[in-house]
Enzyme design. Structure first.
Site, short mmCIF file in Angstrom:
data_model
loop_
_atom_site.label_atom_id
_atom_site.label_comp_id
_atom_site.label_asym_id
_atom_site.label_seq_id
_atom_site.Cartn_x
_atom_site.Cartn_y
_atom_site.Cartn_z
N ARG A 1 31.14 38.71 39.89
CA ARG A 1 31.36 40.15 39.94
C ARG A 1 31.82 40.75 38.61
NH1 ARG A 1 31.79 38.01 44.84
NH2 ARG A 1 32.63 36.34 43.57
N THR A 2 32.87 40.17 38.02
CA THR A 2 33.49 40.79 36.85
C THR A 2 32.53 40.78 35.66
OG1 THR A 2 35.55 39.89 37.70
CG2 THR A 2 35.61 40.81 35.49
N LYS B 1 31.86 21.80 21.16
CA LYS B 1 32.00 21.00 19.93
C LYS B 1 33.43 21.09 19.39
CE LYS B 1 27.31 22.44 18.88
NZ LYS B 1 26.58 23.44 18.09
N ARG C 1 37.63 36.54 29.87
CA ARG C 1 38.14 35.78 31.02
C ARG C 1 38.41 34.36 30.53
NH1 ARG C 1 36.25 35.42 37.18
NH2 ARG C 1 37.28 37.44 37.07
N HIS D 1 44.69 40.41 36.32
CA HIS D 1 43.28 40.84 36.42
C HIS D 1 43.33 42.36 36.60
CE1 HIS D 1 39.11 40.79 37.11
NE2 HIS D 1 39.00 39.94 38.11
N1 CP Z 1 36.91 39.32 41.88
C1 CP Z 1 36.50 38.57 40.85
O1 CP Z 1 37.12 38.50 39.78
O2 CP Z 1 35.30 37.93 41.08
P1 CP Z 1 34.54 37.00 40.02
O3 CP Z 1 35.38 35.79 39.80
O4 CP Z 1 33.20 36.70 40.64
O5 CP Z 1 34.40 37.79 38.75
#
Ligand code: CP
Length: 302
Positions: A54-55, A82, A104, A132
């Site tokens: 999603r993100t 590497k 992320r 998040h």
């Molecule tokens: N909600 C969320 O962060 O989903 P993803 O891990 O798929 O990005």
């Protein structure tokens, strides 16, 4: 505001501005040509060291809808294998002219470290078990769209709070916006520091549900667990899973949220996941508008 690292960095006015801007930008999604020229000539790097559906896709779509150039970097298949460090990877991407870096990473604090190394804006797309912030913002946006307000809303966040960056960001943001949050989990899945968080804590889902406007179900993050935190999946589901029977105990206009990915049959039954009261796909759609708003407000200036 230069970076978006923590939901706790936003005051009420800043958070409300992001939600209001997302509401305006949502209209772009209804047009035949779903694009604005706002970020033409700007470059957004999506730097993903951890898996995401999603993100990652919604940040990419959001940047493209604002006409930015987008570089998608996934640690898998890159020179990270590497031995290249996060700092050297970030500086390499910055040398290509990144105005914004969406990161992320499995390490809590990675986004903060990155903000000290690069010139552009850093957007935290999930750092370990820490935060998040755009997930919390899209969740607040979804609550406000569905229920018309955030002030005074009673929100229960249920499940693996210990490993959840979504829970921490939601507690910080929702409290700033005037909602009341109750965390519901077995004692083993609550952080030691939870007593210092600005929220209530309960171990009893059935007691909390009848006085809840929003229930946010969280996945048990088995990939972050090295120990056993509950006797069995069956027992966890019996005590902390949301099924149709439990949903009936909530007020009739209460909604069910989930940040995804869901594990059907564990924290949420298929019946509840597919119910019109469950906002999971709405949250995904709202995530695009919300991330457009954040990119616009951070990178759209002169
Ligand atoms: N909600 C969320 O962060 O989903 P993803 O891990 O798929 O990005």
């Amino acid at each position: 505001m230069r970076h978006l690292l923590s939901a706790g960095d936003l005051d009420r006015d800043e958070a409300t501005l992001i939600l209001d801007t997302a509401a305006e930008l949502a209209q772009v999604g209804d047009r035949a040509v779903k694009k604005l020229p706002t970020l033409r000539g700007r470059t957004v790097v999506n730097l993903f060291y951890e898996d995401s559906t999603r993100t990652r896709t919604s940040f990419e779509l959001a940047a493209k809808r604002l006409s930015a150039d987008v570089i998608n970097f996934s640690a898998k298949g890159s020179s990270v294998s590497k031995g290249e460090s996060l700092k050297d990877t970030a500086l390499t991407l910055q040398a290509m002219g990144a105005d914004g870096v969406v990161i992320r990473h499995s390490a809590s604090g990675a986004a903060h470290r990155l903000a000290g190394w690069v010139d552009g804006s850093v957007l935290n797309a999930g750092d370990g078990t820490h935060e998040h912030p755009t997930q919390a913002l899209l969740d607040a946006f979804t609550m406000r769209s569905r229920l018309g307000r955030l002030e005074g809303l009673r929100v229960a966040v249920v499940g693996d709070i210990l490993h959840s960056r979504v829970a921490r960001s939601n507690v910080l943001l929702l409290t700033t916006l005037g909602a009341h949050v109750t965390l519901v989990a077995p004692p083993t899945l609550l952080p030691v520091s939870v007593g210092t968080w600005p929220c209530e804590v309960s171990y009893d889902l059935d007691e909390v549900l009848p006085k809840t406007d929003v229930v946010m179900m969280l996945r048990v993050q088995a990939e972050r667990m090295r120990d056993s935190f509950f006797p069995s999946v069956r027992e966890y589901s019996r005590n902390y899973g949301l099924d149709g029977e439990r949903l009936e105990r909530m007020p009739s206009d209460a909604i069910v949220m989930h940040p995804g990915p869901m594990v059907r049959g564990m924290e949420i039954s298929a019946e509840v996941a597919d119910s019109p009261r469950c906002t999971v796909t709405e949250q995904v759609a709202n995530g695009v508008s919300l991330r457009m708003a954040v990119l616009y407000l951070l990178l759209g200036g002169s």
